[in-house]
Motif scaffolding. Structure first.
Motif, PDB file in Angstrom:
ATOM      1  N   PHE A 163      42.868  46.409  80.283  1.00  0.00           N
ATOM      2  CA  PHE A 163      42.362  47.760  80.002  1.00  0.00           C
ATOM      3  C   PHE A 163      43.514  48.711  79.678  1.00  0.00           C
ATOM      4  N   VAL A 164      44.582  48.624  80.455  1.00  0.00           N
ATOM      5  CA  VAL A 164      45.758  49.476  80.225  1.00  0.00           C
ATOM      6  C   VAL A 164      46.392  49.145  78.876  1.00  0.00           C
ATOM      7  N   ILE A 165      46.475  47.860  78.541  1.00  0.00           N
ATOM      8  CA  ILE A 165      47.062  47.447  77.257  1.00  0.00           C
ATOM      9  C   ILE A 165      46.247  47.999  76.086  1.00  0.00           C
ATOM     10  N   VAL A 166      44.923  47.930  76.208  1.00  0.00           N
ATOM     11  CA  VAL A 166      44.055  48.490  75.153  1.00  0.00           C
ATOM     12  C   VAL A 166      44.276  49.992  75.031  1.00  0.00           C
ATOM     13  N   GLY A 167      44.439  50.657  76.182  1.00  0.00           N
ATOM     14  CA  GLY A 167      44.694  52.099  76.167  1.00  0.00           C
ATOM     15  C   GLY A 167      46.021  52.436  75.494  1.00  0.00           C
ATOM     16  N   ILE A 168      47.046  51.625  75.758  1.00  0.00           N
ATOM     17  CA  ILE A 168      48.361  51.828  75.131  1.00  0.00           C
ATOM     18  C   ILE A 168      48.272  51.615  73.624  1.00  0.00           C
ATOM     19  N   LEU A 169      47.527  50.597  73.221  1.00  0.00           N
ATOM     20  CA  LEU A 169      47.332  50.325  71.799  1.00  0.00           C
ATOM     21  C   LEU A 169      46.623  51.495  71.115  1.00  0.00           C
ATOM     22  N   ALA A 170      45.606  52.047  71.797  1.00  0.00           N
ATOM     23  CA  ALA A 170      44.878  53.195  71.246  1.00  0.00           C
ATOM     24  C   ALA A 170      45.784  54.419  71.156  1.00  0.00           C
ATOM     25  N   LEU A 171      46.617  54.636  72.169  1.00  0.00           N
ATOM     26  CA  LEU A 171      47.552  55.764  72.164  1.00  0.00           C
ATOM     27  C   LEU A 171      48.553  55.636  71.025  1.00  0.00           C
ATOM     28  N   SER A 172      49.075  54.440  70.818  1.00  0.00           N
ATOM     29  CA  SER A 172      50.041  54.208  69.737  1.00  0.00           C
ATOM     30  C   SER A 172      49.386  54.448  68.380  1.00  0.00           C
ATOM     31  N   GLY A 173      48.153  53.965  68.235  1.00  0.00           N
ATOM     32  CA  GLY A 173      47.427  54.194  66.986  1.00  0.00           C
ATOM     33  C   GLY A 173      47.171  55.669  66.733  1.00  0.00           C
ATOM     34  N   LEU A 174      46.848  56.398  67.803  1.00  0.00           N
ATOM     35  CA  LEU A 174      46.617  57.840  67.676  1.00  0.00           C
ATOM     36  C   LEU A 174      47.898  58.567  67.262  1.00  0.00           C
ATOM     37  N   LEU A 175      49.020  58.179  67.863  1.00  0.00           N
ATOM     38  CA  LEU A 175      50.303  58.791  67.500  1.00  0.00           C
ATOM     39  C   LEU A 175      50.640  58.543  66.028  1.00  0.00           C
ATOM     40  N   TYR A 176      50.400  57.318  65.579  1.00  0.00           N
ATOM     41  CA  TYR A 176      50.676  57.009  64.169  1.00  0.00           C
ATOM     42  C   TYR A 176      49.748  57.798  63.249  1.00  0.00           C
ATOM     43  N   TRP A 177      48.483  57.917  63.649  1.00  0.00           N
ATOM     44  CA  TRP A 177      47.504  58.650  62.836  1.00  0.00           C
ATOM     45  C   TRP A 177      47.861  60.124  62.713  1.00  0.00           C
ATOM     46  N   LEU A 178      48.332  60.693  63.832  1.00  0.00           N
ATOM     47  CA  LEU A 178      48.661  62.113  63.833  1.00  0.00           C
ATOM     48  C   LEU A 178      50.018  62.404  63.191  1.00  0.00           C
ATOM     49  N   LEU A 179      51.018  61.554  63.472  1.00  0.00           N
ATOM     50  CA  LEU A 179      52.387  61.833  63.034  1.00  0.00           C
ATOM     51  C   LEU A 179      52.811  61.066  61.787  1.00  0.00           C
ATOM     52  N   LYS A 180      52.066  60.000  61.465  1.00  0.00           N
ATOM     53  CA  LYS A 180      52.408  59.143  60.323  1.00  0.00           C
ATOM     54  C   LYS A 180      53.839  58.622  60.430  1.00  0.00           C
ATOM     55  N   ASN A 181      54.255  58.314  61.661  1.00  0.00           N
ATOM     56  CA  ASN A 181      55.592  57.788  61.910  1.00  0.00           C
ATOM     57  C   ASN A 181      55.459  56.462  62.656  1.00  0.00           C
ATOM     58  N   ILE A 182      55.684  55.359  61.959  1.00  0.00           N
ATOM     59  CA  ILE A 182      55.488  54.029  62.537  1.00  0.00           C
ATOM     60  C   ILE A 182      56.469  53.750  63.663  1.00  0.00           C
ATOM     61  N   TRP A 183      57.680  54.332  63.583  1.00  0.00           N
ATOM     62  CA  TRP A 183      58.691  54.048  64.595  1.00  0.00           C
ATOM     63  C   TRP A 183      58.340  54.677  65.937  1.00  0.00           C
ATOM     64  N   ILE A 184      57.853  55.906  65.913  1.00  0.00           N
ATOM     65  CA  ILE A 184      57.436  56.551  67.172  1.00  0.00           C
ATOM     66  C   ILE A 184      56.297  55.774  67.819  1.00  0.00           C
ATOM     67  N   LEU A 187      55.536  52.586  67.336  1.00  0.00           N
ATOM     68  CA  LEU A 187      55.998  51.257  67.744  1.00  0.00           C
ATOM     69  C   LEU A 187      56.832  51.307  69.019  1.00  0.00           C
ATOM     70  N   ILE A 188      57.741  52.278  69.094  1.00  0.00           N
ATOM     71  CA  ILE A 188      58.580  52.421  70.295  1.00  0.00           C
ATOM     72  C   ILE A 188      57.713  52.751  71.513  1.00  0.00           C
ATOM     73  N   THR A 189      56.744  53.645  71.321  1.00  0.00           N
ATOM     74  CA  THR A 189      55.822  53.992  72.408  1.00  0.00           C
ATOM     75  C   THR A 189      55.086  52.752  72.898  1.00  0.00           C
ATOM     76  N   PHE A 190      54.599  51.945  71.958  1.00  0.00           N
ATOM     77  CA  PHE A 190      53.853  50.733  72.310  1.00  0.00           C
ATOM     78  C   PHE A 190      54.733  49.759  73.089  1.00  0.00           C
ATOM     79  N   ILE A 191      55.949  49.510  72.602  1.00  0.00           N
ATOM     80  CA  ILE A 191      56.852  48.536  73.241  1.00  0.00           C
ATOM     81  C   ILE A 191      57.241  48.991  74.644  1.00  0.00           C
ATOM     82  N   VAL A 192      57.621  50.264  74.785  1.00  0.00           N
ATOM     83  CA  VAL A 192      58.054  50.782  76.090  1.00  0.00           C
ATOM     84  C   VAL A 192      56.925  50.708  77.111  1.00  0.00           C
ATOM     85  N   PHE A 193      55.738  51.165  76.728  1.00  0.00           N
ATOM     86  CA  PHE A 193      54.619  51.186  77.669  1.00  0.00           C
ATOM     87  C   PHE A 193      54.110  49.779  77.980  1.00  0.00           C
TER      88      PHE A 193
END
Length: 289
Positions: free
Chosen positions: A191-212, A214-220
């Motif tokens: 459940f936490v992993i799915v939440g992290i994936l959703a958060l990373s997708g939201l960040l990419y959607w809002l910021l259009k920055n794949i590195w932010i 990706l780094i968020t996903f890997i760290v979390f």
């Protein structure tokens, strides 16, 4: 902002959406009030009427949010908002405040029923009535912010209305459904992993920055796996705890028993701020795309 606010208030009554919302809400409130507070025995439990009106509000509030931005997009008038001298934040706030004022007007009309109760009963719990109204207003303000956000991301007002209705029903029923979800630690980790994936997708959607993203996903993900291996017990029942924490309707329950907590106020204000900010961020990105 005042220009947008005035325009939206006029539109509510010219299009009939505002009148329809007020009519339906006040009619059903009157029925609930009559059969719960007047017939067969007069009582002063107005808070129960307001508590029952939560579900009714969730069914009809899309009337006042679905057209706010979706109609602009459908009518191809949204470029006028992007090119106007008005700040997009003022546009979002203007539309939000217009919806809030319409909602507030509707709810305040029902305060007449408190006066009626006072004439029928000897003792009226004024504090309970006030806290119930405060909780209902906070709940409504949060869902209106969510509805504005859905209108921003929708292509037309029908889609926005149906989506807002679906989201509100999910929020209303999710706490009950959570009791049937597994409570073991492995389910909690996924459940936490799915939440992290959703958060990373939201960040990419809002910021259009794949590195932010990706780094968020890997760290979390790394932190989650480390916690699971070292303290597995932390993930037990985390799904239920998260759902109850995020359930918008849960926080209003304590208001209907006369309790106002700082945590619920902070929660509702956070929901309002986040969804209005998301609305502004998406519009700002759309302006430059």
């Amino acid at each position: 902002m005042t220009t947008i606010f005035s325009k939206e208030m006029k539109a509510y009554f010219m299009t009939g959406y505002g009148t329809m919302f007020m009519t339906i809400y006040l009619f059903i409130f009157g029925l609930y009030f009559t059969f719960m507070n007047i017939y067969p025995n007069p009582n002063s439990v107005l808070s129960s009427t307001l508590n029952n009106m939560v579900f009714i509000f969730l069914l009809i509030f899309p009337m006042i949010t679905m057209r706010s931005f979706a109609e602009e997009k459908k009518n191809k008038t949204d470029p006028l908002l992007f090119t106007s001298p008005l700040h997009l934040g003022s546009v979002v706030l203007g539309k939000y405040l217009a919806a809030i004022v319409l909602f507030l007007m509707t709810v305040l009309i029902t305060a007449i029923h408190a006066i009626i109760i006072g004439s029928f009963t000897v003792q009226t719990d004024v504090n309970l009535i006030l806290t119930s109204y405060i909780g209902f207003l906070f709940l409504g303000a949060a869902f209106i912010a969510i509805g504005i956000f859905i209108s921003v991301i929708s292509g037309n007002q029908i889609v926005a209305g149906i989506s807002s209705l679906g989201v509100s029903i999910i929020f209303f029923t999710i706490s009950s459904v959570s009791e049937f979800i597994p409570r073991d630690s492995l389910s909690g980790m996924f459940f936490v992993i799915v939440g992290i994936l959703a958060l990373s997708g939201l960040l990419y959607w809002l910021l259009k920055n794949i590195w932010i993203a990706l780094i968020t996903f890997i760290v979390f993900i790394g932190g989650t796996i480390w916690l699971y291996l070292s303290q597995k017990v932390l993930f037990e029942g985390i799904i239920q705890k998260t759902i109850k924490l995020l359930s918008v309707t849960n926080y209003s329950n304590e208001y209907f028993i006369g309790v106002i907590s700082l945590s619920s106020i902070v929660y509702y204000l956070s929901i309002i701020f986040l969804f209005l900010f998301f609305s502004y961020a998406i519009l700002e990105r759309r302006r430059w795309s």
